[in-house]
Write a protein that holds these residues in place. Sequence first.
Motif, PDB file in Angstrom:
ATOM      1  N   TYR A 501      71.722 -19.879  94.125  1.00  0.00           N
ATOM      2  CA  TYR A 501      70.611 -19.100  94.627  1.00  0.00           C
ATOM      3  C   TYR A 501      70.750 -17.706  94.076  1.00  0.00           C
ATOM      4  N   SER A 502      69.666 -17.025  93.883  1.00  0.00           N
ATOM      5  CA  SER A 502      69.803 -15.593  93.731  1.00  0.00           C
ATOM      6  C   SER A 502      68.474 -15.019  94.143  1.00  0.00           C
ATOM      7  N   THR A 503      68.430 -13.728  94.249  1.00  0.00           N
ATOM      8  CA  THR A 503      67.201 -13.124  94.705  1.00  0.00           C
ATOM      9  C   THR A 503      66.306 -12.917  93.499  1.00  0.00           C
ATOM     10  N   PHE A 504      65.192 -13.593  93.476  1.00  0.00           N
ATOM     11  CA  PHE A 504      64.288 -13.432  92.347  1.00  0.00           C
ATOM     12  C   PHE A 504      62.944 -12.926  92.843  1.00  0.00           C
ATOM     13  N   VAL A 505      62.085 -12.540  91.918  1.00  0.00           N
ATOM     14  CA  VAL A 505      60.809 -11.943  92.273  1.00  0.00           C
ATOM     15  C   VAL A 505      59.694 -12.927  91.969  1.00  0.00           C
ATOM     16  N   MET A 506      58.836 -13.145  92.967  1.00  0.00           N
ATOM     17  CA  MET A 506      57.756 -14.096  92.757  1.00  0.00           C
ATOM     18  C   MET A 506      56.442 -13.510  93.256  1.00  0.00           C
ATOM     19  N   CYS A 507      55.362 -13.825  92.549  1.00  0.00           N
ATOM     20  CA  CYS A 507      54.044 -13.398  92.988  1.00  0.00           C
ATOM     21  C   CYS A 507      53.531 -14.381  94.024  1.00  0.00           C
ATOM     22  N   ARG A 508      53.136 -13.893  95.168  1.00  0.00           N
ATOM     23  CA  ARG A 508      52.707 -14.805  96.230  1.00  0.00           C
ATOM     24  C   ARG A 508      51.316 -15.369  95.967  1.00  0.00           C
ATOM     25  N   ASP A 509      50.567 -14.711  95.093  1.00  0.00           N
ATOM     26  CA  ASP A 509      49.227 -15.218  94.790  1.00  0.00           C
ATOM     27  C   ASP A 509      49.256 -16.357  93.785  1.00  0.00           C
ATOM     28  N   CYS A 510      49.952 -16.142  92.667  1.00  0.00           N
ATOM     29  CA  CYS A 510      49.887 -17.154  91.618  1.00  0.00           C
ATOM     30  C   CYS A 510      51.218 -17.873  91.401  1.00  0.00           C
ATOM     31  N   GLY A 511      52.275 -17.460  92.094  1.00  0.00           N
ATOM     32  CA  GLY A 511      53.556 -18.146  91.978  1.00  0.00           C
ATOM     33  C   GLY A 511      54.346 -17.770  90.737  1.00  0.00           C
ATOM     34  N   HIS A 512      53.875 -16.767  90.008  1.00  0.00           N
ATOM     35  CA  HIS A 512      54.579 -16.357  88.797  1.00  0.00           C
ATOM     36  C   HIS A 512      55.966 -15.803  89.130  1.00  0.00           C
ATOM     37  N   VAL A 513      56.985 -16.296  88.414  1.00  0.00           N
ATOM     38  CA  VAL A 513      58.343 -15.803  88.592  1.00  0.00           C
ATOM     39  C   VAL A 513      58.735 -15.058  87.335  1.00  0.00           C
ATOM     40  N   LYS A 514      59.261 -13.865  87.507  1.00  0.00           N
ATOM     41  CA  LYS A 514      59.628 -13.058  86.348  1.00  0.00           C
ATOM     42  C   LYS A 514      60.896 -13.623  85.701  1.00  0.00           C
ATOM     43  N   GLU A 515      60.781 -13.983  84.433  1.00  0.00           N
ATOM     44  CA  GLU A 515      61.940 -14.539  83.729  1.00  0.00           C
ATOM     45  C   GLU A 515      62.440 -13.605  82.648  1.00  0.00           C
ATOM     46  N   CYS A 516      63.693 -13.825  82.239  1.00  0.00           N
ATOM     47  CA  CYS A 516      64.247 -13.048  81.134  1.00  0.00           C
ATOM     48  C   CYS A 516      63.535 -13.444  79.848  1.00  0.00           C
ATOM     49  N   PRO A 517      63.121 -12.456  79.039  1.00  0.00           N
ATOM     50  CA  PRO A 517      62.435 -12.791  77.790  1.00  0.00           C
ATOM     51  C   PRO A 517      63.350 -13.467  76.769  1.00  0.00           C
ATOM     52  N   HIS A 518      64.683 -13.406  76.966  1.00  0.00           N
ATOM     53  CA  HIS A 518      65.602 -13.995  75.985  1.00  0.00           C
ATOM     54  C   HIS A 518      66.269 -15.274  76.473  1.00  0.00           C
ATOM     55  N   CYS A 519      66.192 -15.510  77.780  1.00  0.00           N
ATOM     56  CA  CYS A 519      66.873 -16.673  78.343  1.00  0.00           C
ATOM     57  C   CYS A 519      65.885 -17.345  79.289  1.00  0.00           C
ATOM     58  N   ASP A 520      65.916 -18.664  79.351  1.00  0.00           N
ATOM     59  CA  ASP A 520      64.988 -19.319  80.259  1.00  0.00           C
ATOM     60  C   ASP A 520      65.550 -19.349  81.665  1.00  0.00           C
ATOM     61  N   ILE A 521      65.601 -18.190  82.288  1.00  0.00           N
ATOM     62  CA  ILE A 521      66.128 -18.135  83.643  1.00  0.00           C
ATOM     63  C   ILE A 521      65.516 -16.943  84.374  1.00  0.00           C
ATOM     64  N   ALA A 522      65.314 -17.107  85.680  1.00  0.00           N
ATOM     65  CA  ALA A 522      64.678 -16.028  86.435  1.00  0.00           C
ATOM     66  C   ALA A 522      65.572 -14.794  86.473  1.00  0.00           C
ATOM     67  N   LEU A 523      64.939 -13.636  86.432  1.00  0.00           N
ATOM     68  CA  LEU A 523      65.693 -12.390  86.549  1.00  0.00           C
ATOM     69  C   LEU A 523      66.114 -12.195  88.000  1.00  0.00           C
ATOM     70  N   THR A 524      67.242 -11.543  88.185  1.00  0.00           N
ATOM     71  CA  THR A 524      67.769 -11.320  89.530  1.00  0.00           C
ATOM     72  C   THR A 524      67.432  -9.913  89.995  1.00  0.00           C
ATOM     73  N   PHE A 525      66.992  -9.829  91.235  1.00  0.00           N
ATOM     74  CA  PHE A 525      66.584  -8.544  91.778  1.00  0.00           C
ATOM     75  C   PHE A 525      67.790  -7.777  92.313  1.00  0.00           C
ATOM     76  N   HIS A 526      67.954  -6.534  91.870  1.00  0.00           N
ATOM     77  CA  HIS A 526      69.023  -5.679  92.385  1.00  0.00           C
ATOM     78  C   HIS A 526      68.415  -4.520  93.144  1.00  0.00           C
ATOM     79  N   LYS A 527      68.643  -4.536  94.438  1.00  0.00           N
ATOM     80  CA  LYS A 527      67.926  -3.601  95.290  1.00  0.00           C
ATOM     81  C   LYS A 527      68.351  -2.155  95.041  1.00  0.00           C
ATOM     82  N   ASN A 528      69.651  -1.944  94.889  1.00  0.00           N
ATOM     83  CA  ASN A 528      70.139  -0.569  94.791  1.00  0.00           C
ATOM     84  C   ASN A 528      69.497   0.207  93.652  1.00  0.00           C
ATOM     85  N   SER A 529      69.348  -0.465  92.502  1.00  0.00           N
ATOM     86  CA  SER A 529      68.788   0.233  91.354  1.00  0.00           C
ATOM     87  C   SER A 529      67.300  -0.081  91.188  1.00  0.00           C
ATOM     88  N   ASN A 530      66.770  -0.953  92.052  1.00  0.00           N
ATOM     89  CA  ASN A 530      65.395  -1.426  91.944  1.00  0.00           C
ATOM     90  C   ASN A 530      65.096  -1.983  90.552  1.00  0.00           C
TER      91      ASN A 530
END
Length: 802
Positions: A501-530
């Motif tokens: 599991y990790s904390t990822f960002v998803m759009c609640r309207d269209c379900g889009h998940v932000k992925e790394c442009p170089h790797c096929d994996i969702a980006l992880t959200f880091h709260k401290n640095s936003n």
Amino acid sequence: MKIAKVIVDVPASSTNQTFDYFVPEKFMDMLTVGMRVIVPFGPRKIMGFVVDFTSESSFNKLKDIIDVLDLTPVLTAELLELGKWVANETLSLSITALQAMLPQVLKSQYKKELVRMTDEELPEDIEHLFAGRDYIPFEEFESSSISYYQLQKLIETGDISIDYLVKSRITKKQVTMVKPAKDIFLLEEAVEDLSKSAKKQKQLLLFFIEYVHEMEQQVLLKKVQTTTGTVKALVEKGLLETYQKEVLRNPYNDDDFARTTPLELTTEQREAIQPINETIEANKHDVFLIHGVTGSGKTEIYLQAIQNVLNKDKEAIVLVPEISLTPQMVKRFKGRFGSNVAVMHSALSAGEKYDEWRRILRKEVKVVVGARSAVFAPFENLGIIIIDEEHETTYKQEDQPRYHARDVAIHRGESNHCPVILGSATPALESYARASKGVYKLSTLSERTNKKAMPEVEIIDMRNELHAGNRTMFSRALKDKIDKCLEKGEQIVLMLNRRGYSTFVMCRDCGHVKECPHCDIALTFHKNSNQLKCHYCSYEESVPEVCPECESDLIRYFGTGTQKVEESLTKLIPEARVIRMDVDTTRRKGSHEKLLSQFAEGKADILLGTQMIAKGLDFENVTLVGVLTADSMLHLPDFRSSEKTFQLLTQVSGRAGRHELPGEVVVQTYTPDHYSIELASHYNFNEFYKHEMSMRKAFQYPPYFYLALITVSHENNVKAIQSTQQIAQLLLKAVGGNTVVLGPTPSAIPRIKDRYRYQCMIKYRDEPHLRKYINKIKSVFADEVRKNDLLITVDMQPYHMM
Ligand SMILES: Nc1ncnc2c1ncn2[C@@H]1O[C@H](COP(=O)(O)OP(=O)(O)OP(=O)(O)O)[C@@H](O)[C@H]1O
Ligand SMILES: [Zn+2]
Ligand SMILES: [Zn+2]
């Protein structure tokens, strides 16, 4: 003519052999097997290990060894042999296997210096070389006329030491020493001459008149209750002198550990240790599996077996998983064996690790407690190897050489004729299967030493919570129990099973998940640095304000990070004091220890954390353990996911009620009927073993079948898939009819750092030449690998199916 066979530091398969070099006159007497040398290789100068000597070579035009890096061998004969074995087993290069056995400091090029270790008069030419200095650059020795052989002798007697400089002088710790500068009768005279007001100076002189020897300044100041000013005054009068001395850093203060004595063993413990002791006595190799419930006293068995080994003047290696190498663990070994214990784990600095390793090499310690790589400790008289929590997958190294510490331990046990002990409350299926067949000797400890029952486990179906309108991540039952605990002033451990599991960002309207442009994996959200970060390639970007797909501003964070749990916990139970333990709060050195001791001192009510809190912790006041998401690991694409879930739940339940107070466990899950959750709640290992074995048999997985995983990657997708296809075809032609070759299939993460990844899985029962086939196939692709940036990695015992 003396010729050395050298394994050179060129990580390519074309150089995976020994090369012959002449040994020049000046190194003739001192160069031995296991030392590192610098040799010419094509136009370059590179490092290599001397593995053998010969008097003739089939090559003509041999070149000379340029330089010798070590004056004492860094690898023993046994480790050189082990390196060959590891390279062969894991299909890695010899150089990679040898490097894996050495501390980091020795792996790269560092400046060297010679350190004077004694105040005794050294041979004249050496005195001349040092010219009053405590350390000199190694080059000064090289340009002198002193022989390597002479220097080597001084290093062996401990008068001189070689140090590797890792940037400024951090591999070495210096302390200030104080000692009398004059004969004692002169000090006595000086005492008479001191003015009446110089009371402290007088006291200090009297101390040395009595004590005579050198003493570390800090210790001295405490003893005599004075300041550096007093020492300085006497130094200026020429009565005392101070100088710097190197001490090996010891990350632990051995005096801090109260010494313990062996406990009277319970009947079960006695039955378990007896065959081990017999093997130790007979200098025999055997593998023992101790299957003992949490709190059954496995560690006490290890300690007493080690004592027997020490009595025979032999040495012991204890492996524990990185995350359970807690201060509590260290304390148990240092408490029994004091300064005879070296500790090796990743939280130590490079310099500290190097010092601990040297303490082993210099035979200053006889016991090492450490994580995976401690299995390569350079002991020469091994009497036992112990692997605690033997089921832990961190014993498998995930880079080259991809070895499993259990296999290496057993191989060393064979060469050293000594027992290997595997211990766990939840043995790996592979190990238990071997024990059932009699390959390993099985001992079972079914009771806790204090006869306390294992804590009751209550399974909570989180679907019912949702139906009842509870949308928090805490069930009503768990919340109730937490409240009761807090009222009674007892403590709580909450675990969030976050692997996968990790904390990822998803759009609640269209379900889009932000992925790394170089790797096929969702980006992880880091709260401290936003920031959003990729854990595979370190790519970073800031969190978008609106969805890049549909421009909705309903961007939400998903997953259940510990931070988020902490927030909702403080909302739900504001009065609870919470300590959060995860990779973020324990990154800094020592923070792990600090958080745990705060919790032990009762400075918090709740310890909230990831898997890292599941093991080895032992707190008297913990009566409630809650597992927030028991099933988050169950659905990973990994045939071991049920086993891992069972192991984790059993381990974490064992944290409650280990002492006087009875314990309770609450397990929250969306799949309460899954056999691994159900059986873990009854601590029913045997039933779990049976069930899981039948699954493995049906799906052809270990321990019924062996696996090998070949991963191919290339920037070009077509190239990657075609090469994998070819590999699979070549394999199919070579292997027997009962062997299964699967693939090419895209890897679980199909693209990392802009490289496409495909894999090919081999399942086999009996394929004695598989390594040879794979090596052959690799050589078919050698050109492509060299010129065309094709990457082929082989894992002969895959644990991560990624
Ligand atoms: N023979 C004994 N008599 C009394 N107490 C014992 C004995 N052996 C061990 N203990 C104590 O029992 C407790 C549990 O033992 P220990 O930690 O060795 O168990 P373990 O099996 O290693 O547990 P875990 O798997 O949870 O780490 C410890 O506090 C230990 O000091
Ligand atoms: Zn959207
Ligand atoms: Zn990435």
